[in-house]
Design a protein around this motif. Structure first.
Motif, short mmCIF file in Angstrom:
data_model
loop_
_atom_site.label_atom_id
_atom_site.label_comp_id
_atom_site.label_asym_id
_atom_site.label_seq_id
_atom_site.Cartn_x
_atom_site.Cartn_y
_atom_site.Cartn_z
N ASP A 12 82.94 33.00 -9.13
CA ASP A 12 82.75 32.22 -7.90
C ASP A 12 81.29 32.17 -7.45
OD1 ASP A 12 83.96 30.60 -5.88
OD2 ASP A 12 83.82 32.29 -4.46
N ARG A 47 84.73 34.36 -1.24
CA ARG A 47 85.78 35.22 -1.81
C ARG A 47 85.35 36.68 -1.80
NH1 ARG A 47 90.11 31.79 -1.95
NH2 ARG A 47 89.44 29.80 -2.77
N MET A 86 91.57 35.34 -4.62
CA MET A 86 91.59 33.88 -4.52
C MET A 86 92.53 33.37 -3.42
SD MET A 86 89.38 32.83 -6.63
CE MET A 86 89.75 31.08 -6.68
N ASN A 87 93.07 34.28 -2.61
CA ASN A 87 93.98 33.86 -1.54
C ASN A 87 93.17 33.18 -0.43
OD1 ASN A 87 95.61 33.85 0.85
ND2 ASN A 87 96.94 35.33 -0.13
N ASP A 88 93.48 31.93 -0.17
CA ASP A 88 92.74 31.17 0.85
C ASP A 88 92.90 31.76 2.25
OD1 ASP A 88 91.61 29.39 -0.93
OD2 ASP A 88 93.23 27.92 -0.71
N ASN A 89 93.97 32.51 2.50
CA ASN A 89 94.17 33.14 3.81
C ASN A 89 93.15 34.26 4.06
OD1 ASN A 89 96.46 31.64 4.65
ND2 ASN A 89 97.69 32.83 3.21
N LYS A 91 89.95 34.14 2.66
CA LYS A 91 88.63 33.60 2.38
C LYS A 91 87.75 33.65 3.63
CE LYS A 91 86.46 29.50 0.43
NZ LYS A 91 86.67 28.14 -0.08
#
Length: 93
Positions: A12, A47, A86-89, A91
């Motif tokens: 990333d 991330r 990688m969990n958007d919650n 980020k």
């Protein structure tokens, strides 16, 4: 004495170099990984870096709720013990 080894993890947009020092007792190179809880590291994409034993995440898969059992953990290589979440919650903005 055996030479130290280094590995660069790149995920990333962030690169993290880990030194592996030879341990005479175990006869193996052991990584000097950072403590991501004590010193969080965030990629340019927001991330979080995590290791397989990071626990108590409400989004982690499995009963033990560790990053190592979570489908959101992205590793550079399958056998790595560090990676990014990688969990958007979770980020960072």
């Amino acid at each position: 004495m055996r030479d130290d080894k280094k590995k660069v993890y790149t995920l990333d947009g962030d690169s993290l170099e880990i030194t592996f020092r030879y341990d005479e007792l175990s006869k193996k190179h052991l990584g000097e990984y950072p403590d991501f809880i004590e010193c969080p590291r965030i990629t340019p994409g927001g991330r979080k870096w995590v290791d397989v034993i990071t626990e108590d995440c409400p989004y982690a898969d499995g009963e033990d709720k560790t990053c190592g059992t979570c489908s959101f953990m992205l590793k550079q290589d399958e056998k790595d013990i560090i990676g990014i979440c990688m969990n958007d919650n979770l980020k960072e903005a």
